[in-house]
Write a protein that holds these residues in place. Structure first.
Motif, PDB file in Angstrom:
ATOM      1  N   UNK A 147      54.506  60.755   6.388  1.00  0.00           N
ATOM      2  CA  UNK A 147      54.938  61.233   7.442  1.00  0.00           C
ATOM      3  C   UNK A 147      54.911  62.734   7.725  1.00  0.00           C
ATOM      4  N   UNK A 148      56.136  62.786   7.310  1.00  0.00           N
ATOM      5  CA  UNK A 148      56.268  63.747   7.307  1.00  0.00           C
ATOM      6  C   UNK A 148      55.089  65.514   7.097  1.00  0.00           C
ATOM      7  N   UNK A 149      54.319  65.161   6.245  1.00  0.00           N
ATOM      8  CA  UNK A 149      53.475  66.190   6.397  1.00  0.00           C
ATOM      9  C   UNK A 149      52.188  66.207   7.366  1.00  0.00           C
ATOM     10  N   UNK A 150      51.802  64.820   8.061  1.00  0.00           N
ATOM     11  CA  UNK A 150      50.845  64.540   8.886  1.00  0.00           C
ATOM     12  C   UNK A 150      52.010  65.370   9.927  1.00  0.00           C
ATOM     13  N   UNK A 151      53.788  64.627  10.723  1.00  0.00           N
ATOM     14  CA  UNK A 151      54.253  64.997  11.476  1.00  0.00           C
ATOM     15  C   UNK A 151      53.998  63.935  12.954  1.00  0.00           C
ATOM     16  N   UNK A 152      52.680  63.241  13.103  1.00  0.00           N
ATOM     17  CA  UNK A 152      52.551  62.442  13.668  1.00  0.00           C
ATOM     18  C   UNK A 152      52.258  61.329  13.540  1.00  0.00           C
ATOM     19  N   UNK A 153      52.795  60.220  12.514  1.00  0.00           N
ATOM     20  CA  UNK A 153      52.386  59.204  11.926  1.00  0.00           C
ATOM     21  C   UNK A 153      54.075  58.891  12.304  1.00  0.00           C
ATOM     22  N   UNK A 154      53.821  57.636  11.895  1.00  0.00           N
ATOM     23  CA  UNK A 154      55.570  56.910  12.527  1.00  0.00           C
ATOM     24  C   UNK A 154      55.749  56.699  10.623  1.00  0.00           C
ATOM     25  N   UNK A 155      57.407  56.942  10.627  1.00  0.00           N
ATOM     26  CA  UNK A 155      57.855  56.051   8.857  1.00  0.00           C
ATOM     27  C   UNK A 155      58.232  54.602   8.539  1.00  0.00           C
ATOM     28  N   UNK A 156      56.998  54.097   7.903  1.00  0.00           N
ATOM     29  CA  UNK A 156      57.224  52.631   7.042  1.00  0.00           C
ATOM     30  C   UNK A 156      58.870  52.617   6.998  1.00  0.00           C
ATOM     31  N   UNK A 157      59.494  51.311   6.394  1.00  0.00           N
ATOM     32  CA  UNK A 157      58.677  50.076   7.585  1.00  0.00           C
ATOM     33  C   UNK A 157      57.927  50.279   8.733  1.00  0.00           C
ATOM     34  N   UNK A 158      57.023  49.891   8.924  1.00  0.00           N
ATOM     35  CA  UNK A 158      56.186  49.231  10.376  1.00  0.00           C
ATOM     36  C   UNK A 158      56.009  48.154  10.359  1.00  0.00           C
ATOM     37  N   UNK A 159      56.031  47.509  11.703  1.00  0.00           N
ATOM     38  CA  UNK A 159      56.446  46.899  12.814  1.00  0.00           C
ATOM     39  C   UNK A 159      56.110  45.368  12.471  1.00  0.00           C
ATOM     40  N   UNK A 160      53.878  45.843  12.890  1.00  0.00           N
ATOM     41  CA  UNK A 160      53.372  44.830  12.629  1.00  0.00           C
ATOM     42  C   UNK A 160      52.155  44.886  11.455  1.00  0.00           C
ATOM     43  N   UNK A 161      51.922  46.358  11.499  1.00  0.00           N
ATOM     44  CA  UNK A 161      50.905  46.722  10.587  1.00  0.00           C
ATOM     45  C   UNK A 161      51.674  46.361   9.064  1.00  0.00           C
ATOM     46  N   UNK A 162      50.508  46.134   8.335  1.00  0.00           N
ATOM     47  CA  UNK A 162      51.405  45.623   6.998  1.00  0.00           C
ATOM     48  C   UNK A 162      50.452  46.489   5.820  1.00  0.00           C
ATOM     49  N   UNK A 163      51.154  46.791   5.213  1.00  0.00           N
ATOM     50  CA  UNK A 163      51.129  47.861   4.449  1.00  0.00           C
ATOM     51  C   UNK A 163      50.483  46.595   3.046  1.00  0.00           C
ATOM     52  N   UNK A 164      50.042  47.481   1.860  1.00  0.00           N
ATOM     53  CA  UNK A 164      49.693  46.182   0.717  1.00  0.00           C
ATOM     54  C   UNK A 164      50.954  45.944  -0.173  1.00  0.00           C
ATOM     55  N   UNK A 165      50.961  46.084  -1.480  1.00  0.00           N
ATOM     56  CA  UNK A 165      51.769  45.707  -1.855  1.00  0.00           C
ATOM     57  C   UNK A 165      52.382  46.806  -3.098  1.00  0.00           C
ATOM     58  N   UNK A 166      50.917  47.973  -2.545  1.00  0.00           N
ATOM     59  CA  UNK A 166      51.502  49.342  -3.183  1.00  0.00           C
ATOM     60  C   UNK A 166      51.721  50.428  -1.849  1.00  0.00           C
ATOM     61  N   UNK A 167      51.489  50.057  -0.919  1.00  0.00           N
ATOM     62  CA  UNK A 167      52.492  51.105  -0.041  1.00  0.00           C
ATOM     63  C   UNK A 167      50.869  51.054   0.327  1.00  0.00           C
ATOM     64  N   UNK A 168      49.487  50.711   0.430  1.00  0.00           N
ATOM     65  CA  UNK A 168      49.099  51.312   0.845  1.00  0.00           C
ATOM     66  C   UNK A 168      48.604  50.831   2.252  1.00  0.00           C
ATOM     67  N   UNK A 169      47.468  51.257   3.125  1.00  0.00           N
ATOM     68  CA  UNK A 169      46.748  51.404   4.674  1.00  0.00           C
ATOM     69  C   UNK A 169      45.667  50.039   4.169  1.00  0.00           C
ATOM     70  N   UNK A 170      45.050  49.077   3.860  1.00  0.00           N
ATOM     71  CA  UNK A 170      44.243  48.970   4.062  1.00  0.00           C
ATOM     72  C   UNK A 170      43.604  48.198   5.251  1.00  0.00           C
TER      73      UNK A 170
END
Length: 562
Positions: A147-170
């Protein structure tokens, strides 16, 4: 008893899904004979079996009943991607066991023979194939560092979108395969881009007009969310989905709906949805030819255009554009958040002044359009022509503060007026104001005659020099009132166009002098030649006085004083 626990758990889970009002039973993921979709089994009654089995499952959790493609996928990539997607893993590789089209839907691990289906594979846009380069990236770590390197992403944890146990977007970050509370199994609504905004935090988006823009598809098949089957009737998609398609996008980088970049804008700006019909302007003879370039523009390119091209996004930031107004020279809402080149020739990440956006192409940093007319002093860098230190210039960068010109300006113009480039270069007629296209040469908003018919000049009229007369008092000029005393003789009598003597942008201080190039004097060499004494210039002799050394309209001025 312990050995029966997995079976009891599986039965309990299935029972829970089936009795739930939002269960898989009422979705297209019910591939049994009772399924609602067009793709389903011909006789099989079990529902969960297409994905899960309580015994002899694959090593993939949870109790997976399918093999997975062991091949390599082509991954999404773009110059603006800061994440590092890897080959699909986790829940995504499970989803792809159906959605990449390589394994038949009825081919499950727990059966010796495949389940007979009405169709062996998913068709349409939901068949992602093994080419994921036109799909939203998956299987990448989404964390605070990203999120920091992109500058236009929200910092997790996210409210509805769920990351997996490895904090990955799936795939399951956006889709819940067991229930379809929202279309396409999405975990949040797409209305007002609610799902996209769970992760994306685009600069300027909060005040953008496009944030609440809508477009409605009525069963036409053109909706960006019309995957799999017949598109939903009267579905209104908002904002992000108007331009971006998360799966099987035609414009791979940045997931644009259309590959010709401008088509993503003209999908609305064609007069059918948005209030401004820009598409009609691009059909005119003189235009910024956005259709002439595809795949050339890149958001991270240098502020000065090093490779010749023009796209809508060179002048407009679709995530920032809004309806706020401004006064010259400042950028208004339609072009906020766009790169530029300032008057000093330095790149700026965000243009403050409107002319800085024009300078990206028209300031001679890497290339420039050819000279419109042959002149004594050639200068294609408008940044140098508009400099306020010049002997003369049209006031785009700053005011002239020239009291001599004031009596011949039409209200509300004064000697201290500053103007936009689009005061002259803009759509003609009643169309949108920007420099999109015009029927007039040089993409001018009004006629400005410069072309002779043979050796004959141009008959003076309000129409012939409509552009000049939109600011300058025609009556004063052609009747020599408070102006050069030979205007009438030259413009009306000799049919000499304004362009023969005046260079509308200006004359650079490095090439001209106040004594010879004030009043925008820069002679056209196809109509004005040196005098018999070999001299070619006008000399300023004071207020409304001057001397010419030249040959014009068949007469030798060596010199001629006015």
């Amino acid at each position: 008893m312990k050995r029966r626990a997995p079976l009891l758990l599986a039965i309990l889970l299935c029972f829970t899904f089936l009795v739930n009002s939002q269960s898989i039973v009422t979705t297209k993921h019910n591939l049994s004979v009772s399924g609602l979709g067009t793709i389903k089994a011909t006789t099989e009654n079990e529902i969960c079996i297409f994905c899960h089995t309580p015994h002899n499952s694959t090593p993939k959790a949870p109790l997976w009943n399918r093999n997975v493609n062991g091949g390599t996928y082509t991954l999404y990539n773009s110059s603006t991607l800061n994440a590092l997607p890897g080959q699909p893993d986790g829940s995504s590789i499970l989803c792809l066991s159906c959605h990449d089209g390589t394994i038949a839907l009825g081919d499950v691990v727990s059966r010796v023979s495949p389940i007979t289906m009405s169709s062996s594979n998913i068709t349409g846009k939901s068949n992602l194939t093994t080419d994921l380069s036109n799909d939203h990236p998956i299987s990448f770590a989404y964390n605070a560092a990203l999120a920091a390197s992109d500058g236009q992403l929200k910092i997790p944890p996210l409210s509805v979108v769920r990351l997996d146990n490895n904090s990955k977007m799936q795939c399951t970050s956006c889709h819940d395969p067991h229930k379809e509370t929202n279309p396409k199994f999405l975990v949040a609504s797409t209305q007002f881009s609610a799902l996209c905004l769970q992760c994306h935090d685009k600069t300027y988006w909060g005040s953008s007009t496009h944030k609440t823009s809508t477009k409605t598809w009525n069963n036409s098949g053109t909706s960006p969310w019309a995957h799999v089957d017949t598109p939903y009737t009267n579905v209104t998609q908002n904002a992000c989905a108007n331009c971006h398609d998360p799966h099987n996008a035609n414009g791979k980088a940045r997931l644009l709906k259309y590959l010709p970049e401008e088509n993503n804008c003209l999908d609305c700006h064609n007069g059918n949805v948005a209030g401004t019909n820009i598409q009609a302007q691009f059909a005119k003879t003189y235009k910024h030819n956005v259709a002439g370039y595809t795949g050339t523009h890149d958001p991270i390119e240098a502020n000065s255009v090093t490779t010749k091209h023009v796209e809508c996004v060179d002048c407009h930031n679709p995530h920032a554009s809004n309806a706020t107004t401004a006064v010259a020279p400042f950028v208004n809402g339609t072009s906020i958040g766009v790169k530029g080149i300032n008057q000093a020739g330095n790149a700026v990440a965000v243009a403050t002044n409107a002319y800085e956006i024009c300078y990206k192409c028209h300031a001679g940093n890497s290339w420039a359009p050819p000279a419109a007319l042959p002149r004594q002093i050639i200068q294609n860098n408008v940044r140098l022509e508009f400099a306020t230190t010049n002997p003369s210039f049209h006031p785009v960068v700053g005011a002239r503060n020239d009291s001599e010109i004031t009596p011949n300006l039409l209200t509300p113009n004064t000697a201290s007026t500053i103007m936009y480039c689009t005061a002259c270069h803009a759509s003609d007629g009643t169309g949108p104001k920007g420099a999109h296209g015009s029927s007039n040469q040089y993409m001018l908003k009004l006629n400005y005659s410069t072309t002779y018919t043979g050796s004959t000049g141009i008959t003076e009229s309000a129409t012939a020099y409509a552009l000049c007369y939109s600011c300058h008092n025609r009556n004063n000029i052609i009747n020599d009132i408070n102006t050069f005393k030979e205007h009438r003789k030259h413009i009306v009598g000799e049919k000499t166009p304004c362009s023969v003597c005046h260079d509308p942008h200006g004359v650079s201080s490095t090439q001209g002098t106040l004594a010879r190039n004030g009043r925008l004097i820069n002679f056209r060499t196809d109509k004005v030649t040196p005098s018999s004494g070999g001299r070619l210039y006008w000399q300023d002799d004071g207020t409304r006085r001057g001397t010419c050394y030249l040959t014009c309209h068949g007469k030798n001025h060596n010199p001629k004083t006015y």
